[in-house]
Motif scaffolding. Structure first.
Motif, PDB file in Angstrom:
ATOM      1  N   ASP A   1      10.346  25.527   2.041  1.00  0.00           N
ATOM      2  CA  ASP A   1      10.638  25.279   3.449  1.00  0.00           C
ATOM      3  C   ASP A   1      12.057  25.776   3.726  1.00  0.00           C
ATOM      4  O   ASP A   1      12.862  25.936   2.809  1.00  0.00           O
ATOM      5  N   ILE A   2      12.377  26.019   4.991  1.00  0.00           N
ATOM      6  CA  ILE A   2      13.732  26.451   5.347  1.00  0.00           C
ATOM      7  C   ILE A   2      14.617  25.264   5.698  1.00  0.00           C
ATOM      8  O   ILE A   2      15.673  25.064   5.114  1.00  0.00           O
ATOM      9  N   GLN A   3      14.183  24.468   6.669  1.00  0.00           N
ATOM     10  CA  GLN A   3      15.018  23.381   7.169  1.00  0.00           C
ATOM     11  C   GLN A   3      14.773  22.104   6.384  1.00  0.00           C
ATOM     12  O   GLN A   3      13.722  21.479   6.511  1.00  0.00           O
ATOM     13  N   MET A   4      15.758  21.743   5.544  1.00  0.00           N
ATOM     14  CA  MET A   4      15.698  20.521   4.753  1.00  0.00           C
ATOM     15  C   MET A   4      17.100  19.943   4.653  1.00  0.00           C
ATOM     16  O   MET A   4      18.082  20.679   4.726  1.00  0.00           O
TER      17      MET A   4
ATOM     18  N   GLU B   1       9.894  21.017  -0.134  1.00  0.00           N
ATOM     19  CA  GLU B   1       9.603  20.650   1.253  1.00  0.00           C
ATOM     20  C   GLU B   1      10.010  19.194   1.463  1.00  0.00           C
ATOM     21  O   GLU B   1       9.685  18.340   0.637  1.00  0.00           O
ATOM     22  N   ASP B   2      10.695  18.909   2.554  1.00  0.00           N
ATOM     23  CA  ASP B   2      11.125  17.538   2.812  1.00  0.00           C
ATOM     24  C   ASP B   2      10.120  16.721   3.618  1.00  0.00           C
ATOM     25  O   ASP B   2      10.129  15.502   3.563  1.00  0.00           O
TER      26      ASP B   2
ATOM     27  N   SER C   1       7.322  27.905   6.962  1.00  0.00           N
ATOM     28  CA  SER C   1       8.201  27.309   7.966  1.00  0.00           C
ATOM     29  C   SER C   1       7.543  27.300   9.334  1.00  0.00           C
ATOM     30  O   SER C   1       6.688  28.131   9.629  1.00  0.00           O
TER      31      SER C   1
ATOM     32  N   GLU D   1      16.345  33.606  11.833  1.00  0.00           N
ATOM     33  CA  GLU D   1      15.973  32.960  10.573  1.00  0.00           C
ATOM     34  C   GLU D   1      14.822  33.700   9.898  1.00  0.00           C
ATOM     35  O   GLU D   1      14.837  33.917   8.692  1.00  0.00           O
TER      36      GLU D   1
ATOM     37  N   ASN E   1      19.215  23.361   2.142  1.00  0.00           N
ATOM     38  CA  ASN E   1      18.117  23.999   2.869  1.00  0.00           C
ATOM     39  C   ASN E   1      17.577  25.208   2.097  1.00  0.00           C
ATOM     40  O   ASN E   1      18.062  25.544   1.015  1.00  0.00           O
TER      41      ASN E   1
ATOM     42  N   THR F   1       9.612  27.499  11.910  1.00  0.00           N
ATOM     43  CA  THR F   1      10.686  28.043  12.739  1.00  0.00           C
ATOM     44  C   THR F   1      10.178  29.156  13.652  1.00  0.00           C
ATOM     45  O   THR F   1       9.299  29.926  13.286  1.00  0.00           O
TER      46      THR F   1
ATOM     47  N   ASN G   1      13.926  18.737  -1.500  1.00  0.00           N
ATOM     48  CA  ASN G   1      14.956  19.599  -0.915  1.00  0.00           C
ATOM     49  C   ASN G   1      15.303  20.683  -1.935  1.00  0.00           C
ATOM     50  O   ASN G   1      14.843  20.648  -3.080  1.00  0.00           O
TER      51      ASN G   1
END
Length: 129
Positions: A60-63, A11-12, A92, A99, A67, A94, A38
């Motif tokens: 997490d998805i978005q990193m 996770e970022d 996430s 996604e 990713n 999102t 990441n």
């Protein structure tokens, strides 16, 4: 109750890292918990540490850098015995239906949780870990 599995949060977001780690430590008495910022750091940690017991990944998805989807592609290249001992839970925020479907359709993902999530979700998921 001590868990035999190793736990890594990929996770970022520092706040999400902190909250998730606190929930695992305080709510489930899980320690140690490893953090990767990441997907690339997550893959590097797995390759360096060669977890012998089961591994639980909170992803997490978005990193940046790599990713969650790219992580899952790299994870597919890892040794089969390691993949068999690993459970991946995607966390996430999102709202993108495509996604979410892509995550849920991935053969390595055990479940998808929307952030913020409740401690009961973790307890139910890790009862038998």
């Amino acid at each position: 109750m001590p868990y035999k599995s190793q736990f890594i949060i990929i996770e970022d977001n520092l706040i999400d890292q902190f909250v998730t780690k606190k929930l695992l430590k305080k709510g489930l008495d899980i320690n140690p918990i490893y953090i990767a910022n990441n997907g690339q750091e997550g893959i590097n940690w797995i390759l360096k540490n060669h977890p012998q017991n089961s591994l639980i990944i909170l992803l997490d998805i978005q990193m940046p850098i790599m990713n969650g989807f790219e992580f899952l592609e790299e994870f597919d290249r890892l040794p089969e015995d390691l993949k068999e001992r690993t459970e991946i839970f995607v966390l996430s925020s999102t709202l993108d239906i495509d996604e979410i479907k892509k995550v849920k359709d991935n053969k390595y993902v055990s479940d998808f949780w929307t952030k913020p999530f409740r401690l009961e979700i973790l307890k139910n998921a890790f009862l038998e870990v």
